[in-house]
Design a protein around this motif. Structure first.
Motif, short mmCIF file in Angstrom:
data_model
loop_
_atom_site.label_atom_id
_atom_site.label_comp_id
_atom_site.label_asym_id
_atom_site.label_seq_id
_atom_site.Cartn_x
_atom_site.Cartn_y
_atom_site.Cartn_z
N GLY A 79 66.05 48.33 133.32
CA GLY A 79 66.82 48.94 134.40
C GLY A 79 67.13 50.40 134.13
N ARG A 80 67.49 50.73 132.89
CA ARG A 80 67.78 52.12 132.55
C ARG A 80 66.53 52.99 132.63
N ILE A 81 65.40 52.46 132.22
CA ILE A 81 64.15 53.22 132.30
C ILE A 81 63.79 53.50 133.76
N ARG A 82 64.00 52.51 134.62
CA ARG A 82 63.75 52.72 136.05
C ARG A 82 64.72 53.74 136.63
N ASP A 83 65.96 53.71 136.17
CA ASP A 83 66.94 54.71 136.63
C ASP A 83 66.49 56.12 136.26
N GLY A 125 61.66 45.91 120.73
CA GLY A 125 60.81 46.62 121.68
C GLY A 125 61.06 48.10 121.80
N LYS A 126 61.78 48.71 120.88
CA LYS A 126 62.13 50.12 121.01
C LYS A 126 60.90 51.03 121.01
N THR A 127 59.96 50.77 120.10
CA THR A 127 58.77 51.62 120.02
C THR A 127 57.90 51.45 121.26
N THR A 128 57.76 50.21 121.73
CA THR A 128 56.95 49.96 122.93
C THR A 128 57.53 50.68 124.14
N VAL A 129 58.84 50.61 124.30
CA VAL A 129 59.48 51.29 125.43
C VAL A 129 59.31 52.80 125.30
N ALA A 130 59.40 53.32 124.09
CA ALA A 130 59.21 54.76 123.88
C ALA A 130 57.80 55.19 124.29
N MET A 131 56.80 54.36 123.99
CA MET A 131 55.43 54.66 124.38
C MET A 131 55.29 54.72 125.89
N ARG A 132 55.88 53.74 126.58
CA ARG A 132 55.80 53.74 128.05
C ARG A 132 56.60 54.90 128.65
N MET A 133 57.73 55.24 128.00
CA MET A 133 58.51 56.37 128.49
C MET A 133 57.69 57.66 128.41
N VAL A 152 53.68 55.74 138.21
CA VAL A 152 54.86 55.29 137.47
C VAL A 152 55.12 53.81 137.72
N LYS A 153 54.93 53.36 138.94
CA LYS A 153 55.15 51.94 139.23
C LYS A 153 54.22 51.06 138.38
N ALA A 154 52.98 51.47 138.26
CA ALA A 154 52.02 50.69 137.46
C ALA A 154 52.44 50.65 136.00
N LEU A 155 52.98 51.75 135.48
CA LEU A 155 53.42 51.80 134.09
C LEU A 155 54.63 50.90 133.86
N LEU A 156 55.57 50.91 134.80
CA LEU A 156 56.76 50.07 134.66
C LEU A 156 56.41 48.60 134.85
N ASP A 157 55.45 48.32 135.72
CA ASP A 157 54.98 46.94 135.87
C ASP A 157 54.33 46.47 134.57
N GLN A 158 53.61 47.37 133.92
CA GLN A 158 52.99 47.03 132.63
C GLN A 158 54.06 46.73 131.58
N LEU A 159 55.12 47.53 131.61
CA LEU A 159 56.23 47.30 130.68
C LEU A 159 56.86 45.94 130.92
N ASP A 160 57.02 45.56 132.19
CA ASP A 160 57.55 44.25 132.53
C ASP A 160 56.66 43.14 131.99
N ALA A 161 55.35 43.36 132.09
CA ALA A 161 54.40 42.32 131.68
C ALA A 161 54.33 42.16 130.17
N GLU A 162 54.46 43.25 129.43
CA GLU A 162 54.26 43.17 127.98
C GLU A 162 55.54 42.93 127.20
N LEU A 163 56.70 43.07 127.86
CA LEU A 163 57.97 42.83 127.18
C LEU A 163 58.78 41.78 127.93
N ILE A 164 59.08 40.68 127.24
CA ILE A 164 59.92 39.63 127.81
C ILE A 164 61.38 40.10 127.82
#
Length: 309
Positions: free
Chosen positions: A44-48, A82-90, A25-37
């Motif tokens: 923060g909500r996704i991490r929660d 970024g809604k679709t991108t966040v949905a993919m990572r979720m 999960v950490k790797a996925l959230l780090d990827q989200l950080d990298a691909e979305l400014i």
């Protein structure tokens, strides 16, 4: 062990941070950080949510009462945030933690769910749900499912099927409804059954000009392009002007603008009779940007008026 006995409880659990890293999960959230400014509140909500699911797993290890939390969500915000991108990572996060089987995303709109004649909507909606089972169903502009002004509209039938699935099969399907914030609020106000099934409401803010410039630079790096000094300042002016115009779609508009700039860059180089250097192939100049209609509103207005005549 007798069925009435309390399960044995161990003294300690896996450390949450260790589980966070080992689960992927950490790797996925780090990827989200990298691909979305930007989007700090969203991330923060996704991490929660990830933390909630991880702790739920640790409670299960200890034999504590554990009931899978409701994970249906609402993503609100303007296009290109970024809604679709966040949905993919979720979807991937849920797969890593074992809350869905496949972790894939099925993105649809009203047209994919609602038929045009009697008996057509139920099969369409059920087929989409079948494809999404084990993952996440992302319904963009979900408010278009509900059209109270049309008594013969079949959108309500799709909503009723979705409500049943969201309640009865929530352990194998997560539904994310997305759209403009004000319209989604109206939609939920008119559909209390749907509103009661949404556990997480996440609002996606518009990007600032500085963030849009960072997004542009990130997109260019991925394509092995760059602005020269003059182009960078010119594109900053472009962003400032474009944000004030109608139909601005945040990162989506930036991507479209860069596509047009690359087209002008290619056209300029195509006219050269000399061999091109690597630098020329990779460097965008101010002239590639200044040809945009954003810098020539008067000419654009004349063209529009001429088209009306």
């Amino acid at each position: 062990m007798d069925a009435t006995e309390t399960p044995a409880i161990t003294a300690t659990t896996t450390a949450p941070r260790q589980l966070f890293e080992s689960s992927g999960v950490k790797a996925l959230l780090d990827q989200l950080d990298a691909e979305l400014i930007g989007l700090a509140p969203v991330k923060g909500r996704i991490r929660d949510i990830a933390a909630l699911l991880l702790i739920d797993k640790l409670r299960q290890e200890q034999g504590l009462q554990s009931q899978p939390p409701s994970l249906h969500m609402s993503f609100t915000g303007n296009p290109g945030t970024g809604k679709t991108t966040v949905a993919m990572r979720m979807a991937e996060v849920l797969k890593q933690l074992g809350y869905v089987r496949k972790g894939h995303l099925v993105a649809v709109t009203r047209d994919d769910l609602v038929g045009q004649f009697i008996g057509h909507t139920a099969p369409k909606t059920k087929e989409v749900i079948k494809k999404a089972m084990g993952g996440v169903l992302f319904i963009d502009e979900a408010y278009y499912l509900y059209r109270p002004e049309n008594e013969r509209d079949y959108g309500q039938e799709a909503i009723e099927i979705l409500l049943q699935v969201m309640e009865n099969q929530r352990d194998d399907l997560v539904v994310i409804l997305a759209g403009y914030k004000d319209r989604m609020e109206t939609f939920f106000g008119s559909n209390p059954g749907m509103a009661s099934r949404i556990a997480h409401h996440i609002d996606f803010p518009d990007y600032s000009e500085a963030e849009l410039m960072q997004i542009a630079q990130l997109m260019l790096r991925r394509l092995n392009y760059s602005f020269d000094d003059g182009a960078a300042s010119t594109f900053s002016r472009y962003v400032s002007l474009r944000r004030r115009q109608p139909h601005f779609a945040n990162a989506r508009s930036i991507r479209n603008a860069l596509d047009r700039i690359r087209l002008r860059h290619a056209t300029r180089l195509f006219g050269s009779d000399e061999a091109l250097t690597r630098g020329q192939l990779c460097t965008l100049q101010a002239q590639d940007i200044l040809a945009s209609r954003v810098f020539h509103p008067a000419a654009d207005a004349v063209q529009t008026e001429g088209a009306r005549k």
